[in-house]
Design an enzyme around this catalytic site. Structure first.
Site, PDB file in Angstrom:
ATOM      1  N   VAL A   1     -45.613  -8.228 -25.864  1.00 40.42           N
ATOM      2  CA  VAL A   1     -44.549  -8.459 -25.594  1.00 40.42           C
ATOM      3  C   VAL A   1     -43.193  -9.135 -26.026  1.00 40.42           C
ATOM      4  CG1 VAL A   1     -42.844  -8.245 -22.754  1.00 40.42           C
ATOM      5  CG2 VAL A   1     -45.607  -7.418 -23.324  1.00 40.42           C
TER       6      VAL A   1
ATOM      7  N   LYS B   1     -51.496  -2.436 -11.010  1.00 39.93           N
ATOM      8  CA  LYS B   1     -50.778  -1.398 -10.637  1.00 39.93           C
ATOM      9  C   LYS B   1     -50.553  -1.402  -9.678  1.00 39.93           C
ATOM     10  CE  LYS B   1     -50.817  -2.101 -15.738  1.00 39.93           C
ATOM     11  NZ  LYS B   1     -51.199  -0.808 -16.831  1.00 39.93           N
TER      12      LYS B   1
HETATM   13  N1  LIG Z   1     -49.017  -6.313 -23.459  1.00 43.61           N
HETATM   14  C1  LIG Z   1     -48.519  -4.980 -23.436  1.00 43.61           C
HETATM   15  O1  LIG Z   1     -48.264  -4.001 -23.789  1.00 43.61           O
HETATM   16  C2  LIG Z   1     -48.215  -5.275 -22.163  1.00 43.61           C
HETATM   17  C3  LIG Z   1     -47.763  -4.121 -21.093  1.00 43.61           C
HETATM   18  C4  LIG Z   1     -47.336  -3.988 -19.737  1.00 43.61           C
HETATM   19  C5  LIG Z   1     -47.571  -5.726 -19.455  1.00 43.61           C
HETATM   20  N2  LIG Z   1     -47.607  -6.938 -19.955  1.00 43.61           N
HETATM   21  C6  LIG Z   1     -47.440  -8.404 -19.570  1.00 43.61           C
HETATM   22  O2  LIG Z   1     -46.523  -8.956 -20.076  1.00 43.61           O
HETATM   23  C7  LIG Z   1     -47.543 -10.172 -20.089  1.00 43.61           C
HETATM   24  C8  LIG Z   1     -47.519 -10.751 -21.773  1.00 43.61           C
HETATM   25  O3  LIG Z   1     -48.662  -9.663 -22.424  1.00 43.61           O
HETATM   26  P1  LIG Z   1     -48.451  -9.870 -24.079  1.00 43.61           P
HETATM   27  O4  LIG Z   1     -49.331  -8.743 -24.301  1.00 43.61           O
HETATM   28  O5  LIG Z   1     -47.546 -10.292 -24.323  1.00 43.61           O
HETATM   29  O6  LIG Z   1     -49.267 -11.458 -24.011  1.00 43.61           O
HETATM   30  P2  LIG Z   1     -49.921 -12.150 -25.706  1.00 43.61           P
HETATM   31  O7  LIG Z   1     -49.402 -11.639 -25.953  1.00 43.61           O
HETATM   32  O8  LIG Z   1     -51.112 -12.199 -24.665  1.00 43.61           O
HETATM   33  O9  LIG Z   1     -48.786 -13.846 -25.430  1.00 43.61           O
HETATM   34  C9  LIG Z   1     -48.924 -14.419 -24.118  1.00 43.61           C
HETATM   35  C10 LIG Z   1     -47.900 -15.588 -25.004  1.00 43.61           C
HETATM   36  O10 LIG Z   1     -48.089 -16.875 -23.823  1.00 43.61           O
HETATM   37  C11 LIG Z   1     -47.749 -18.137 -24.585  1.00 43.61           C
HETATM   38  N3  LIG Z   1     -48.179 -19.276 -23.537  1.00 43.61           N
HETATM   39  C12 LIG Z   1     -49.405 -18.390 -21.763  1.00 43.61           C
HETATM   40  N4  LIG Z   1     -49.615 -19.637 -22.065  1.00 43.61           N
HETATM   41  C13 LIG Z   1     -49.092 -19.746 -22.236  1.00 43.61           C
HETATM   42  C14 LIG Z   1     -48.425 -21.985 -21.572  1.00 43.61           C
HETATM   43  N5  LIG Z   1     -49.284 -22.169 -20.967  1.00 43.61           N
HETATM   44  N6  LIG Z   1     -47.535 -22.526 -21.845  1.00 43.61           N
HETATM   45  C15 LIG Z   1     -46.512 -21.554 -23.025  1.00 43.61           C
HETATM   46  N7  LIG Z   1     -46.712 -20.109 -23.228  1.00 43.61           N
HETATM   47  C16 LIG Z   1     -48.332 -19.721 -22.856  1.00 43.61           C
HETATM   48  C17 LIG Z   1     -48.716 -17.447 -25.333  1.00 43.61           C
HETATM   49  O11 LIG Z   1     -48.409 -19.031 -26.545  1.00 43.61           O
HETATM   50  P3  LIG Z   1     -49.182 -18.963 -27.503  1.00 43.61           P
HETATM   51  O12 LIG Z   1     -48.628 -17.816 -29.086  1.00 43.61           O
HETATM   52  O13 LIG Z   1     -49.016 -20.353 -28.209  1.00 43.61           O
HETATM   53  O14 LIG Z   1     -50.360 -18.992 -27.712  1.00 43.61           O
HETATM   54  C18 LIG Z   1     -48.339 -16.147 -25.977  1.00 43.61           C
HETATM   55  O15 LIG Z   1     -47.302 -16.513 -26.843  1.00 43.61           O
HETATM   56  C19 LIG Z   1     -48.800 -10.572 -19.376  1.00 43.61           C
HETATM   57  O16 LIG Z   1     -48.281 -10.692 -17.720  1.00 43.61           O
HETATM   58  C20 LIG Z   1     -48.942  -8.831 -19.394  1.00 43.61           C
HETATM   59  O17 LIG Z   1     -49.921  -8.472 -18.881  1.00 43.61           O
HETATM   60  C21 LIG Z   1     -48.471  -6.475 -21.162  1.00 43.61           C
END
Ligand SMILES: NC(=O)c1ccc[n+]([C@@H]2O[C@H](COP(=O)([O-])OP(=O)(O)OC[C@H]3O[C@@H](n4cnc5c(N)ncnc54)[C@H](OP(=O)(O)O)[C@@H]3O)[C@@H](O)[C@H]2O)c1
Ligand SMILES: NC(=O)c1ccc[n+]([C@@H]2O[C@H](COP(=O)([O-])OP(=O)(O)OC[C@H]3O[C@@H](n4cnc5c(N)ncnc54)[C@H](OP(=O)(O)O)[C@@H]3O)[C@@H](O)[C@H]2O)c1
Lengths: 433, 433
Positions: free
Chosen positions: B14, B205
């Protein structure tokens, strides 16, 4: 409980919906807005007329001054329609620091700027969700929720009457005139249906939507407009044989600062989400460079759906700024300067239905004309029909993508051919690419 | 030009979408918000990790304090996911009077209240359009544009992965396991797909959507949840023969202050607008007492569509209140007290697929059991299959409307019959009435 007084200008279809929602959903409104809403005054032309709705006679008035001078009235809801005196009334209300809600697409499309500027100058809210697609929150959608996007294209089925007529024609294999008459009898179409069936209503709505979506000033004359009166059930059948349906589509496309704006009957693939929008439902399909494809679908007109948008706008004002200066910039159509593309430069595929004499070489003559204009044909269907002793033939042609200019030029040349009896219909085909 | 600094927590899918939109659509954002947005800091766990995106290394940090203590950072965008430390970070940012945008459905669904209350207490904005259905503006739709309505029902296809899987199964006649594996290989499904395929994601959701739609506090345990792992391509075929398709539907219905909340595979008529929502698209279909039926359709996930919602939320904050107290009441889920309907009391039609021995009188025994429970059958299909020397038969039953309690009781009794070999599947049927 805080109380707020509002006034309605007009007591027609939409006003009755607003009244009924304010009564029926009182609890929802109180809890969501924090206010008890009292309709303090309703402006009409004739206080004695029976409108089939119960309202205390003392709140009906024929004097706008009464509303304007009542400092307790904080919100004026304009649901009378037309340009004047609606515009004058709205401007005066703004000058009196009242907040405004309107459903008036004609006013917005033809002289919205003046009203937007006044709202900005006076720092009052000017809400108009109801003006396009009734209950569908397309105005808020574009102006609040898709703002991160550069909008590429917008396609709308935004006139319920014509969609009702085309749906009936398609699904029940009926003729335009018969369906129109039935729609008029049932009250789905106006006694004078011109505004709907000639596409003016959709044209106004496209002006409003595209001004917001592309952040530029658009006038009705920028939108090419063509109604549905020439659509024949034969065209529906051909469309179906090609896996397509015919809809009155409002189309806006932007490319390199150039805008293409048009309202006309359009053949679209039957697998596209807009193809399944039947009856008097409306839908707006948008492609944004971040959000991708998305669609809003719902009731585009009617007392309650339109009232839903009006009352939600009232609640929005109550939640945000009924007592204070409006902080949302209301004018959002002066962000970019854009050129309007000339109709002759638009690109499309075309469906042509032509009657020709059944003589050898006719098809050759016709394809030569198109070929000379670099219009290539994707398919040709020939169907015999016997008319007054002569044997005439219906030719249906589907072109590959070309420009309107080249098509129109080809058509002109077709008329020169003695063998071409009539050009019966030309319908643009949209592939959503 | 006014400038504003923001920080991202996380640099995953995201966040990368947000970055790319802020770069690509800079002009749109500047013109629409009035601000130039600078991403001043990005919190990650490991600053050295290659994330396939170009960012100046000096803005990456592993220290949240750095962001918190930077008074120039006005907006914190939480896109890291999970409950802790995300919650702690959000609350601390609010206490530092920073405005918040999040995409975190798990956090909102499980401990949204705490965060809402803190936002209210501190007078900061808390925007979360991205948390449900990605780029589709369903949160704004419900909380701003449909407020005039009493919402009767809400149906959502709100998990893209399961809709992708079911679409493939239906359209290409494939098995669940094969499609899941393919989806994982292509990166459409997670290595651990539990949250999607068991319906947890949709459950979260639905908690968020129904809290807003019905203005009441809802917890995940209020929502009955069932995943799609038991759906077989045989069920798809039967559904099709009845003119239906199978979707993982999130369902919320309100009647007399009682709420029915569930997520499960559902057979729906193939003519319903939701039936045409294929691939990873999402859609939410709502019936309100004023607006009638309406539907929002679009991309429910992915970097750019989700980023579209996040960046539109940022623009909303910039337009309205980045420097001032937030004036929108942020807590809207404490307006009504509602009971949650017991699963056994919900009404539905049911599809049952059963394997029985091919003995005389079996059908009679089965219908007697249903009859004793007042469950009447709309249709019965019998299909012979030969298994290990015995002749077993597949029975497919479609019931008329009944309650879950009566169905479950009937099923229990079926197990007592020696002739019933297995109850292979039970799928609820939704008629949208
Ligand atoms: N993906 C989608 O299509 C989508 C759609 C709607 C909502 N969402 C929501 O959006 C959010 C993010 O999703 P995503 O898909 O982007 O997740 P993701 O690709 O797994 O990315 C998570 C990021 O957060 C960082 N992170 C996690 N824990 C951390 C911590 N304790 N301290 C510092 N950094 C931390 C990770 O760091 P590192 O890179 O260092 O591991 C990574 O860069 C979630 O809540 C998800 O439910 C996602
Ligand atoms: N109907 C829909 O579904 C729909 C949907 C979206 C938007 N809209 C828009 O909503 C507006 C109202 O539409 P409508 O269908 O409700 O119209 P309508 O049924 O024709 O009602 C118009 C009302 O305004 C009153 N009025 C007109 N001119 C007036 C004047 N000069 N002074 C005082 N009162 C005046 C009329 O008074 P009398 O009763 O005394 O004649 C009537 O009560 C229009 O702008 C329309 O485009 C309508």
């Amino acid at each position: 409980m805080k109380k707020v007084k509002i006034a309605l200008l007009g007591l027609g279809n939409v006003a009755k919906g607003v009244l009924s929602i304010i009564r029926e959903n009182k609890e929802q409104i109180v809890k969501r807005s924090g206010y008890e809403v009292e309709i303090a005054k309703i402006l009409v032309r004739d206080v004695k007329k029976d409108r089939g709705v119960e309202v205390p006679t003392e709140i009906l008035t024929t004097s706008y001054e009464e509303i304007l001078n009542d400092n307790e009235i904080k919100i004026v809801v304009e649901v009378m329609g037309g340009i004047e005196p609606a515009k004058e009334y709205i401007i005066k209300a703004m000058e009196a620091k009242k907040q405004i809600v309107t459903a008036n697409k004609m006013l917005l499309a033809t002289c919205g700027d003046e009203v937007f500027e006044k709202a900005d100058e006076m720092g009052v809210s000017f809400q108009y969700e109801a003006s396009v697609a009734g209950g569908i929150p397309i105005i808020n959608g574009i102006s609040q929720s898709l703002t991160a996007n550069k909008i590429n294209t917008l396609y709308g089925i935004i006139n319920g009457t014509t969609n009702y007529i085309l749906s009936k024609m398609e699904l029940e294999n009926l003729n335009f005139e018969d369906v129109l008459k039935e729609a008029q009898d049932k009250g789905y179409a106006e006694a004078d249906p011109t505004s709907d069936i000639e596409g003016y209503d959709a044209q106004y709505k496209l002006v409003i939507l595209s001004s917001l979506a592309f952040g530029t000033k658009i006038k009705p004359e920028h939108v090419y407009r063509e109604g549905i009166t020439k659509i024949n059930s034969i065209d529906m059948e051909y469309a179906s044989s090609f896996g397509m349906v015919i809809k009155l589509l409002a189309i806006a496309k932007e490319e390199n600062g150039e805008l293409e704006l048009r309202v006309h009957p359009t053949m679209i693939p039957e697998t596209h989400p807009l193809a399944n929008v039947y009856d008097s439902f409306n839908a707006v399909f948008i492609n944004g460079n971040a959000v991708g494809d998305m669609m809003f679908y719902g009731r585009g007109a009617g007392s309650l759906p339109t009232g839903s948008a009006v009352v939600s706008d009232i609640i929005w004002i109550l939640r945000n700024n009924v007592e204070v200066e409006n902080m949302q910039p209301v004018v959002k159509n002066n962000l970019w300067e854009m050129n309007i593309k000339d109709l002759k430069d638009i690109e499309s595929r075309y469906y042509l239905r032509i009657t020709v004499s059944d003589k050898p070489g006719v098809l050759g003559q016709i394809t030569t004309i198109f070929g000379a204009n670099k219009v290539s044909l994707k398919s040709v269907i020939q169907k015999g029909v016997k008319q007054e002793e002569n044997i005439d033939v219906t030719l249906v042609l589907i072109t590959h993508s070309t420009t309107e200019g080249l098509i129109m030029d080809s058509i002109e040349r077709l008329y020169d051919l003695k063998t071409v009896k009539s050009i019966d219909n030309i319908i643009r085909i949209e592939d959503f690419r």
